[in-house]
Each structure stands twice: as structure tokens, then as C-alpha cells.
Scaffold this motif. Structure first.
Motif, mmCIF file in Angstrom:
data_model
loop_
_atom_site.group_PDB
_atom_site.id
_atom_site.type_symbol
_atom_site.label_atom_id
_atom_site.label_comp_id
_atom_site.label_asym_id
_atom_site.label_seq_id
_atom_site.Cartn_x
_atom_site.Cartn_y
_atom_site.Cartn_z
ATOM 1 N N VAL A 101 32.459 54.410 34.707
ATOM 2 C CA VAL A 101 33.707 54.777 34.247
ATOM 3 C C VAL A 101 34.282 56.220 33.779
ATOM 4 O O VAL A 101 33.309 57.145 33.593
ATOM 5 N N ASP A 102 35.293 56.673 34.680
ATOM 6 C CA ASP A 102 35.695 58.159 34.592
ATOM 7 C C ASP A 102 36.214 58.385 32.977
ATOM 8 O O ASP A 102 36.990 57.819 32.698
ATOM 9 N N SER A 103 35.669 59.327 32.631
ATOM 10 C CA SER A 103 35.861 59.628 31.228
ATOM 11 C C SER A 103 37.359 60.340 30.953
ATOM 12 O O SER A 103 37.518 60.584 29.727
ATOM 13 N N PHE A 104 38.060 60.442 32.160
ATOM 14 C CA PHE A 104 39.264 60.948 31.843
ATOM 15 C C PHE A 104 40.249 59.794 32.379
ATOM 16 O O PHE A 104 41.194 59.391 31.653
ATOM 17 N N GLU A 105 40.003 59.296 33.653
ATOM 18 C CA GLU A 105 41.029 58.136 34.032
ATOM 19 C C GLU A 105 40.796 56.809 33.171
ATOM 20 O O GLU A 105 41.729 56.037 33.536
ATOM 21 N N GLY A 106 39.741 56.592 32.780
ATOM 22 C CA GLY A 106 39.543 55.363 32.107
ATOM 23 C C GLY A 106 39.356 54.019 33.210
ATOM 24 O O GLY A 106 39.000 54.238 34.079
ATOM 25 N N CYS A 107 39.764 52.960 32.564
ATOM 26 C CA CYS A 107 39.638 51.799 33.290
ATOM 27 C C CYS A 107 40.782 51.622 34.244
ATOM 28 O O CYS A 107 41.818 51.549 33.989
ATOM 29 N N MET A 108 40.394 51.522 35.516
ATOM 30 C CA MET A 108 41.328 51.095 36.737
ATOM 31 C C MET A 108 41.498 49.751 37.040
ATOM 32 O O MET A 108 40.530 48.857 36.809
ATOM 33 N N PRO A 109 42.251 49.327 38.120
ATOM 34 C CA PRO A 109 42.401 47.924 38.501
ATOM 35 C C PRO A 109 41.037 47.415 39.143
ATOM 36 O O PRO A 109 40.596 46.314 38.789
ATOM 37 N N GLN A 110 40.472 48.095 39.808
ATOM 38 C CA GLN A 110 39.107 47.713 40.480
ATOM 39 C C GLN A 110 37.944 47.629 39.283
ATOM 40 O O GLN A 110 36.942 46.876 39.744
ATOM 41 N N THR A 111 38.219 48.472 38.312
ATOM 42 C CA THR A 111 36.966 48.303 37.381
ATOM 43 C C THR A 111 36.980 46.874 36.791
ATOM 44 O O THR A 111 35.936 46.206 36.517
ATOM 45 N N LYS A 112 38.295 46.402 36.500
ATOM 46 C CA LYS A 112 38.560 45.212 35.873
ATOM 47 C C LYS A 112 37.882 44.078 37.008
ATOM 48 O O LYS A 112 37.315 42.995 36.456
ATOM 49 N N PHE A 113 38.370 44.304 38.230
ATOM 50 C CA PHE A 113 38.045 43.280 39.328
ATOM 51 C C PHE A 113 36.395 43.092 39.232
ATOM 52 O O PHE A 113 35.817 42.089 39.176
ATOM 53 N N VAL A 114 35.504 44.312 39.477
ATOM 54 C CA VAL A 114 34.161 44.124 39.485
ATOM 55 C C VAL A 114 33.575 43.805 38.478
ATOM 56 O O VAL A 114 32.636 43.113 38.424
ATOM 57 N N LEU A 115 33.960 44.239 37.115
ATOM 58 C CA LEU A 115 33.425 43.690 35.774
ATOM 59 C C LEU A 115 33.700 42.323 35.586
ATOM 60 O O LEU A 115 32.783 41.469 35.046
ATOM 61 N N ARG A 116 34.768 41.834 36.180
ATOM 62 C CA ARG A 116 34.817 40.464 35.707
ATOM 63 C C ARG A 116 33.813 39.679 36.505
ATOM 64 O O ARG A 116 33.139 38.731 36.053
ATOM 65 N N LYS A 117 33.580 40.062 37.736
ATOM 66 C CA LYS A 117 32.525 39.266 38.706
ATOM 67 C C LYS A 117 31.202 39.241 37.962
ATOM 68 O O LYS A 117 30.339 38.444 37.614
ATOM 69 N N ALA A 118 30.928 40.522 37.329
ATOM 70 C CA ALA A 118 29.478 40.630 36.611
ATOM 71 C C ALA A 118 29.474 39.785 35.114
ATOM 72 O O ALA A 118 28.402 39.173 35.171
ATOM 73 N N LEU A 119 30.785 39.851 34.535
ATOM 74 C CA LEU A 119 30.349 39.185 33.153
ATOM 75 C C LEU A 119 30.475 37.781 33.490
ATOM 76 O O LEU A 119 29.786 36.750 32.590
ATOM 77 N N GLN A 120 31.137 37.021 34.465
ATOM 78 C CA GLN A 120 31.140 35.632 34.794
ATOM 79 C C GLN A 120 29.714 35.254 35.315
ATOM 80 O O GLN A 120 29.501 34.011 34.857
ATOM 81 N N ASN A 121 28.800 36.181 35.666
ATOM 82 C CA ASN A 121 27.546 35.849 36.091
ATOM 83 C C ASN A 121 26.567 35.991 34.948
ATOM 84 O O ASN A 121 25.313 35.876 35.316
ATOM 85 N N GLY A 122 27.162 36.203 33.831
ATOM 86 C CA GLY A 122 26.104 36.581 32.737
ATOM 87 C C GLY A 122 25.420 37.798 32.544
ATOM 88 O O GLY A 122 24.391 37.778 32.053
ATOM 89 N N LEU A 123 25.714 38.848 33.159
ATOM 90 C CA LEU A 123 24.829 40.057 33.418
ATOM 91 C C LEU A 123 25.097 40.909 32.112
ATOM 92 O O LEU A 123 25.991 40.896 31.511
ATOM 93 N N THR A 124 24.003 41.646 31.762
ATOM 94 C CA THR A 124 23.952 42.675 30.707
ATOM 95 C C THR A 124 24.463 43.787 31.122
ATOM 96 O O THR A 124 23.918 44.418 32.089
#
Length: 614
Positions: A101-124
């Protein structure tokens, strides 16, 4: 074969331009994978020409680095939601993710999209706050944003307990303290080893391997890349291939490759948890399972989200057809589109009643635009229609795709942006003023409202605005026309070569898309009209020559700079009654009906149909 406990499989996920490919570069360089005298290109993982030109990752790619006694397999994934099909597949190959994550821009739409996929798959997860050396970095606030995002995406308690590493990928430094940076990325390596679990999977059980990525080699044919889920795979071993349709066919592992840095190295065998490449199996597709012939057990098929946008691809039938392209027939066009389906799981190709037309559906304009750009570079010539969103019927009600839109604009442009989005049925969700003169606005907007909006947005923000969007959900169809182009166009009245005199005579009517010397044909769009109607102009007009010297002969006239459209801009610009003609050398806009009389008939029929519908 590696000790299972010393293997770590991770994917790097992030929004576009938050620095994940640069981070992989530095991890590779500092791991000692390359010799001291070995030349390594910048952004080594972006191997595709288009990726290098645009500075974005389009295709997921994997590499392996050695750190101490550990083997760390890293997969670099695309940050753009249009290439989400790549991200969704990768999640099966890994046990953990580095969320950059960019330390200035923070969370952006695609951050949410790709993170959702990772969490759904139970990844650490391990969170990396990149660009910590930026003068306006705000690490504490961004960590809070990331935590809020994890909670919103219903992360488990274990996933919420993520470590944070503060890094500057460009400088190749990292640390666990936001106030200072260590001289190298040791802190990040240590967190990966400590926090990401070793792969599960028993090497004693029967073989199971799923094809996640495909590559092609002229000598070896198709190469399947994926992770060994269980068991051991050996070179020369017979295997059962369980296809997507459910049938079973026999095959043999001719060649087996492991990864070291950016290179593939031939290996004799690999076990559960290893990421390998297999050659020698014919007609393989993504998602298929290689198993022990005695226990042919398939892994669950990869679920890929459906496309949200479609376009019609047609054989080029303009007066200039066949001049610049190598492949121009419907047979070649069909072959190429179906070949793309083999490696791009989020693409759909549908044949129509006409052999010259194909409906191609993808995840967004960029997804389809990259396919078209690749095709034109390969020598294909074709025409495409305006991109349209795919309307779904859910429980008998029409639904359309909605996009989450995040915009950063200067304060003085905020009013104009909000007004322009209001007409496109956008709903405002949030507004943040960070005190730097820029305002962040968040909207939920129908996907069709964004078609063609980027150019208008850059105009009203004088080029200072930044917009990012990602697919959010399907919502009930709002009816009514949303978005689209409001200006008319300038249409060439005859075929010929555009002259300076002809262009100067129509310059005050609008903005030209062509330069003097450009070949044009009747019905071709040569510019944008100042008003909302189309007009026919003659840009091939030549100055009448006389033997009388003109009093104004010595005057110099300054021509306006034409607006030369890129492929994406041309696709965004299209209206319902227009095509974009794409060849290896040119991008031209044209009317579907080149003849003036035919256009008038079509317009009359369209109005009659619209009135009848009301």
C-alpha cells in the motif's frame, strides 16, 4: 527436493502503481539470486512490451528467490481490476500475500478488490507500507485505513493480526519502524519467513497438481505452471489429466522445471508445495488437474467472476481494408480470439449469425483495449463497436454493473467534477480533505457512466485530477441514458488526402483528429464538432490557383494542434452508430454507414423505434 518447512509461497498484491514490481526487483537483487556481474533489467518481472510501455503489470508471473536456507516463491499479480482473472487464479498457488500500500495514497479501489480475493482464500497477509520516504507520507493513518478495510472485508482474527513492514522499494530499504529505514530489506524477508506458513500438503499421498498459468514455447509447446497440491511429481511420469468438462485423458511429464530467479531450471522431481512448470502434455487448459492415474481426483475448478463489458469485433470492411494488416479475414480473426481464450480465463467470445462478427466480453475497457493492442501489433486488422456494459437479469429484474470510483482533484475543480458525475447517475459516498489542496471523493457509479468520462475529467481538472475505479457489484438497472458523448463529429465528405487548406477551412468548426497528408475516405470521422450534431466537411479541398498575386499571400497562418487519439481514447470516444478501425499502423474512427443517404435512413429508423418504445 526441498524441505517442506523451508518453502514459502507468496503473492504480491496492490493497486496499480503502488510499487509491487519494483519491490520484487529489490527482493530478487538483494537475495543473491543474481551473480554480481549479471545484468538485470529494471522492473524485471514486466517482461511484456506493453507492460514496460505502460508501467503496469498485465500478466501474473512467478519467480523464486533463496534467502538463507529458505526458498521463497513469489508471484507478481496485476493491480488493475480489469485483469482480476489473473489475480483470482494465483490465490490457489500461495499460502500468504504481501499487501503493498502506498504510504500516502492509502487504500484504493483495486486494493480492496485484490485483498478480498486473498482473504476469501484464507491466505495469511503481511502489509508493506511502500514509498515511506515520500515527503507527505502518513503511515499511521494508512495503517488505520488498512485495518478498517480488513474489518470491512470480514477478515478472520488471525488475518487481522497482520505485521506491518515500512519500506521504500525504490531505495531497496525496509524496517519495522516508520521513523527510520534499515540499509536493506532484511526486515521484510524475516517477516515473510516468520509470518507466512509453510505449504500444507502431504508428499506421501497420490499426486494432485492444478494448472494455474499457461506459457508457450516453440520447442516444448504448451507449458503448465502451477503448484503441486499433494504427492510427488517426477520427470517422465505418466499422469491422468482431468479436463474442465470432466473427462479423463492420459499424458506424460516430458519435462519438469523449477524456478530460480527469473530462470526455469530443469529438475528431476518436485513435491507438495513446490511451484513448477510442466511440459509435454498436449491440449491443456487453465484449471485442469494432473493426477495419479490410479487415483484420478480433480481439484475444484477455478471460479472466475463474470465479464462486465462487451464489444463487437468485426472484419474490417472500410475502403482502406487490407492495406496495412497481415491478417484480415474472419477465419484468422476467429482463430486469434479463440486462441486468447486458452490463456485468458476472464474473456468470453460469442459467435453471431454473421461469420464476420464476434461478441467479445471482458472485465473492462482496459482489458479489451490490451487485447486489441496486442492483436494490432501481431498484424491483425479489424473494426470494433462501442463498448457496452453487460446487463444481467437477477430474479426477473434487470441489473447493471456498478463501479466504486475514487477521485483526487484540486479543491477548485471539485464543483465541476461533482456536477459532471451527477449527470452520470453517480452517488457520492465520502469526501476527504487532507489539507494539501487536494480533495478525495468517493462515488458509486453505473459502469456505463464511466465510458468516455476520462477525457472529459482530465479537461475539467486541467490534467491535475487522478481517477481510479473497480467493479463493486450489480445493482438494479437505472434505465435512462447515462454518460455517452454529447458532442457531434466532423465527417469527411469524400475520399482523398487531407490538405492544409482543407483543414484550415474547417478548424473553427471544432477539434481535428488528423494532420495534413492523412488519407481519408467518405464517412470517416476527422474531428469533433463544437455542437451536438454531426456535420459533413471537406478536408481534401485544395486552394484554387490563379495567376493573380493575392494581397494576403505572404500571411502565415498558425494551424491548431490536432488531437491524435490513442486506442483507449478512440474506444471511449465511440457512439452507437460508429466503429473504430484498428490496423497495425492506424487507428481511425468511422460511421457504421459511410454513405450520407444510408446514415439519414438509419437515423430515421432509430428515431421511429425510440418513439415506438415510448
Amino acid at each position: 527436493m526441498h524441505n517442506r518447512d523451508l518453502i514459502r509461497n507468496i503473492a504480491i498484491i496492490a493497486h496499480v502503481d503502488h510499487g509491487k514490481t519494483t519491490l520484487v526487483d529489490k527482493l530478487l537483487q538483494q537475495s543473491g539470486t543474481f551473480r554480481d556481474n549479471e545484468a538485470v533489467a529494471e522492473r524485471a518481472m514486466d517482461s511484456n512490451d506493453l507492460e514496460r510501455e505502460r508501467g503496469i503489470t498485465i500478466l501474473a508471473k512467478n519467480t523464486a528467490i533463496r534467502y538463507k536456507d529458505y526458498l521463497i516463491n513469489i508471484v507478481d499479480t496485476p493491480g488493475h481490476a480489469d485483469f482480476g482473472g489473473e489475480v483470482e487464479r494465483i490465490m490457489r498457488m500461495v499460502d500468504g500475500v504481501l499487501l503493498v500500500v502506498d504510504s500516502f495514497e492509502g487504500c484504493m479501489p483495486q486494493t480492496k478488490f485484490v485483498l478480498r480475493k486473498a482473504l476469501q482464500n484464507g491466505l495469511t497477509p503481511v502489509v508493506v507500507l511502500n514509498k515511506i520516504d515520500r515527503p507527505n507520507a502518513r503511515p499511521a493513518e494508512v495503517v488505520d485505513e488498512v485495518l478498517d478495510l480488513f474489518i470491512e472485508l470480514e477478515a478472520s482474527d488471525e488475518q487481522l493480526d497482520f505485521p506491518v513492514v515500512y519500506a521504500s522499494a525504490l531505495n531497496g530499504t525496509a524496517s519495522l519502524d516508520p521513523e527510520r529505514q534499515d540499509a536493506n530489506m532484511e526486515a521484510l524477508y524475516e517477516k515473510i519467513i516468520e509470518h507466512i506458513p509453510a505449504p500444507k500438503g502431504n508428499i506421501e499421498e497420490p499426486l494432485q497438481f492444478q494448472v494455474t498459468l499457461l506459457d508457450y514455447n516453440e520447442y516444448l509447446g504448451r507449458i503448465a505452471i502451477g503448484r503441486v497440491n499433494r504427492g510427488i511429481i517426477k520427470q517422465g511420469q505418466p499422469i491422468a489429466v482431468l479436463t474442465r468438462e470432466g473427462s479423463v485423458k492420459q499424458g506424460r511429464v516430458e519435462k519438469l522445471f523449477g524456478f530460480s530467479g527469473l530462470k526455469r531450471i530443469e529438475i528431476e522431481q518436485a513435491g507438495a508445495g513446490d511451484i513448477v512448470a510442466i511440459a509435454g502434455v498436449k491440449d491443456i487448459n487453465i484449471g485442469e488437474t494432473f493426477a495419479d492415474p490410479a487415483y484420478p481426483e480433480a481439484m475444484p475448478l477455478l471460479e472466475i467472476e463474470e465479464p462486465t463489458m462487451q464489444m463487437t469485433f468485426l472484419v474490417n470492411n472500410s475502403p482502406f481494408a487490407g492495406r496495412e494488416g497481415k491478417w484480415v479475414t474472419s477465419r484468422k480473426l476467429r482463430e486469434r480470439l479463440f486462441k486468447e481464450l486458452e490463456t485468458d480465463v476472464s474473456l468470453r467470445v460469442q459467435e453471431t449469425d454473421s461469420p464476420d462478427e464476434f461478441i467479445v466480453s471482458g472485465r473492462g475497457e482496459l482489458h479489451l483495449g490490451i487485447l486489441l493492442e496486442n492483436m494490432r501489433r501481431e498484424g491483425y486488422e479489424l473494426q470494433v463497436s462501442k463498448p457496452e456494459v453487460i446487463i444481467k437479469e437477477i430474479d426477473g429484474v434487470k441489473h447493471e454493473p456498478m463501479e466504486k470510483l475514487i477521485i483526487d482533484v484540486p479543491e477548485d475543480s471539485m464543483g465541476a467534477v461533482m456536477e459532471s458525475l451527477g449527470t452520470r447517475k453517480a452517488e457520492m459516498l465520502n469526501m476527504t480533505n487532507n489539507g494539501t489542496g487536494n480533495v478525495r471523493l468517493e462515488f458509486l457509479i453505473p459502469a456505463r457512466g464511466l465510458i468516455g468520462y476520462r477525457t472529459h475529467f482530465l479537461t475539467i481538472t486541467r490534467g491535475y485530477g487522478i481517477m481510479n475505479h473497480a467493479f463493486d457489484s450489480y445493482a438494479p438497472y437505472q434505465g435512462a441514458e447515462v454518460g455517452g458523448r454529447h458532442e457531434g463529429v466532423l465527417i469527411a465528405s469524400e475520399s482523398g488526402v487531407a490538405t492544409t487548406y482543407g483543414i484550415l477551412s474547417v478548424e473553427d468548426r471544432g477539434i481535428l483528429f488528423i494532420e495534413p497528408g492523412t488519407e481519408v475516405y467518405e464517412g470517416m470521422i476527422v474531428g469533433e464538432h463544437n455542437r451536438d450534431n454531426d456535420i459533413i466537411v471537406n478536408v481534401c479541398k485544395e486552394k484554387a490557383l490563379t495567376n493573380v498575386r493575392s494581397a494576403t499571400k505572404e500571411e502565415t497562418v498558425k494551424m491548431k494542434v490536432p488531437r491524435i487519439l490513442s486506442l483507449e481514447q478512440a474506444l471511449e470516444y465511440l457512439n452507437d452508430d460508429e466503429y473504430c478501425e484498428i490496423t497495425p499502423k492506424s487507428i481511425r474512427l468511422r460511421k457504421k454507414y459511410l454513405d450520407k443517404g444510408e446514415r439519414a435512413r438509419y437515423e430515421k429508423q432509430r428515431k421511429m423505434a425510440a418513439n415506438a418504445a415510448e
